[in-house]
Design a protein around this motif. Structure first.
Motif, PDB file in Angstrom:
ATOM      1  N   GLY A  29      10.827 -24.229 -20.243  1.00 22.82           N
ATOM      2  CA  GLY A  29      10.353 -24.498 -18.889  1.00 22.82           C
ATOM      3  C   GLY A  29      10.226 -23.222 -18.077  1.00 22.82           C
ATOM      4  O   GLY A  29       9.263 -23.040 -17.325  1.00 22.82           O
ATOM      5  N   TRP A  30      11.192 -22.312 -18.246  1.00 22.62           N
ATOM      6  CA  TRP A  30      11.102 -21.019 -17.570  1.00 22.62           C
ATOM      7  C   TRP A  30       9.860 -20.258 -18.029  1.00 22.62           C
ATOM      8  O   TRP A  30       9.119 -19.704 -17.215  1.00 22.62           O
ATOM      9  CB  TRP A  30      12.352 -20.187 -17.865  1.00 22.62           C
ATOM     10  CG  TRP A  30      12.158 -18.746 -17.518  1.00 22.62           C
ATOM     11  CD1 TRP A  30      12.282 -18.169 -16.288  1.00 22.62           C
ATOM     12  CD2 TRP A  30      11.751 -17.704 -18.408  1.00 22.62           C
ATOM     13  NE1 TRP A  30      11.986 -16.827 -16.370  1.00 22.62           N
ATOM     14  CE2 TRP A  30      11.659 -16.514 -17.661  1.00 22.62           C
ATOM     15  CE3 TRP A  30      11.466 -17.662 -19.770  1.00 22.62           C
ATOM     16  CZ2 TRP A  30      11.301 -15.305 -18.230  1.00 22.62           C
ATOM     17  CZ3 TRP A  30      11.100 -16.458 -20.334  1.00 22.62           C
ATOM     18  CH2 TRP A  30      11.017 -15.288 -19.565  1.00 22.62           C
ATOM     19  N   ASN A  33       6.679 -21.862 -16.656  1.00 14.57           N
ATOM     20  CA  ASN A  33       6.562 -21.574 -15.226  1.00 14.57           C
ATOM     21  C   ASN A  33       6.104 -20.138 -14.996  1.00 14.57           C
ATOM     22  O   ASN A  33       5.244 -19.879 -14.153  1.00 14.57           O
ATOM     23  CB  ASN A  33       7.892 -21.832 -14.526  1.00 14.57           C
ATOM     24  CG  ASN A  33       7.798 -21.657 -13.035  1.00 14.57           C
ATOM     25  OD1 ASN A  33       6.874 -22.159 -12.399  1.00 14.57           O
ATOM     26  ND2 ASN A  33       8.760 -20.942 -12.472  1.00 14.57           N
ATOM     27  N   ARG A  34       6.666 -19.217 -15.743  1.00 16.41           N
ATOM     28  CA  ARG A  34       6.271 -17.812 -15.607  1.00 16.41           C
ATOM     29  C   ARG A  34       4.819 -17.607 -16.027  1.00 16.41           C
ATOM     30  O   ARG A  34       4.086 -16.840 -15.403  1.00 16.41           O
ATOM     31  CB  ARG A  34       7.200 -16.952 -16.457  1.00 16.41           C
ATOM     32  CG  ARG A  34       6.846 -15.507 -16.406  1.00 16.41           C
ATOM     33  CD  ARG A  34       8.037 -14.641 -16.108  1.00 16.41           C
ATOM     34  NE  ARG A  34       7.562 -13.282 -15.878  1.00 16.41           N
ATOM     35  CZ  ARG A  34       7.819 -12.266 -16.668  1.00 16.41           C
ATOM     36  NH1 ARG A  34       8.580 -12.439 -17.711  1.00 16.41           N
ATOM     37  NH2 ARG A  34       7.338 -11.078 -16.398  1.00 16.41           N
ATOM     38  N   ASP A  37       2.649 -18.926 -13.193  1.00 14.60           N
ATOM     39  CA  ASP A  37       2.693 -18.066 -12.006  1.00 14.60           C
ATOM     40  C   ASP A  37       2.057 -16.698 -12.221  1.00 14.60           C
ATOM     41  O   ASP A  37       1.496 -16.121 -11.291  1.00 14.60           O
ATOM     42  CB  ASP A  37       4.138 -17.869 -11.547  1.00 14.60           C
ATOM     43  CG  ASP A  37       4.730 -19.121 -10.942  1.00 14.60           C
ATOM     44  OD1 ASP A  37       3.950 -20.040 -10.594  1.00 14.60           O
ATOM     45  OD2 ASP A  37       5.967 -19.181 -10.823  1.00 14.60           O
TER      46      ASP A  37
END
Length: 159
Positions: A29-30, A33-34, A37
């Motif tokens: 998930g990290w 998300n990165r 973004d």
């Protein structure tokens, strides 16, 4: 009557696998998300860059997008199979074993697929510590999930 000698082994592997799948989901998930973004930014004319890839990840290498995508899928299916396995371990009857075994087998095959992409990512070398952690967890999960499947099938034997 079902064999209850494998129940503690299956329970231990179930808890271990669930915790590892949750960690894989957190790191995946990290990474997702990165990537969202810090991925490609489309200009005001809405033209895609020359080497646009819908699974571009700013960290890692060319295999990272595939690896993270399939790791997230394997993590979700793996966590769901642990919930089905929890019901089987709670009841531990021959009637509950097929559902737990089939869910665990599907999760194992998806975990093997993600572990294959992890091996490709390791081969390409460029990655950060979080991705290395997720690679290690998926490779370990491919073994522990297989042991869990063997444990619940071992409990199906007649006494």
């Amino acid at each position: 009557m079902v064999n209850t000698q494998m129940k503690p082994v299956a329970s231990l592997l179930l808890v271990l696998n669930f915790c590892m799948f949750v960690i894989v989901l957190g790191i995946g998930g990290w990474a997702m998300n990165r990537a969202i973004d810090h991925g490609f930014v489309i200009g005001p004319s809405f033209e895609l860059p020359a080497h646009f890839s819908p699974i571009y990840f700013p960290m890692g290498n060319a295999a990272t997008g595939f690896f993270v995508t399939f790791a997230l899928i394997a993590g979700v299916v793996g966590a769901a199979s642990c919930i089905a396995g929890l019901n089987h371990v709670r009841v531990w009857t021959a009637d509950s074993m097929p559902a737990a075994a089939s869910a665990a087998t599907i999760a194992w095959t998806l975990t093997l697929l993600a572990a294959g992409f992890a091996c490709k990512e390791i081969e390409l070398h460029i990655r950060n510590a979080r991705l290395r952690t997720m690679e290690a967890f998926l490779i370990i999960l491919s073994v522990t999930q297989l042991l869990y499947i063997a444990a619940i099938h071992g409990g199906a034997g007649r006494i």
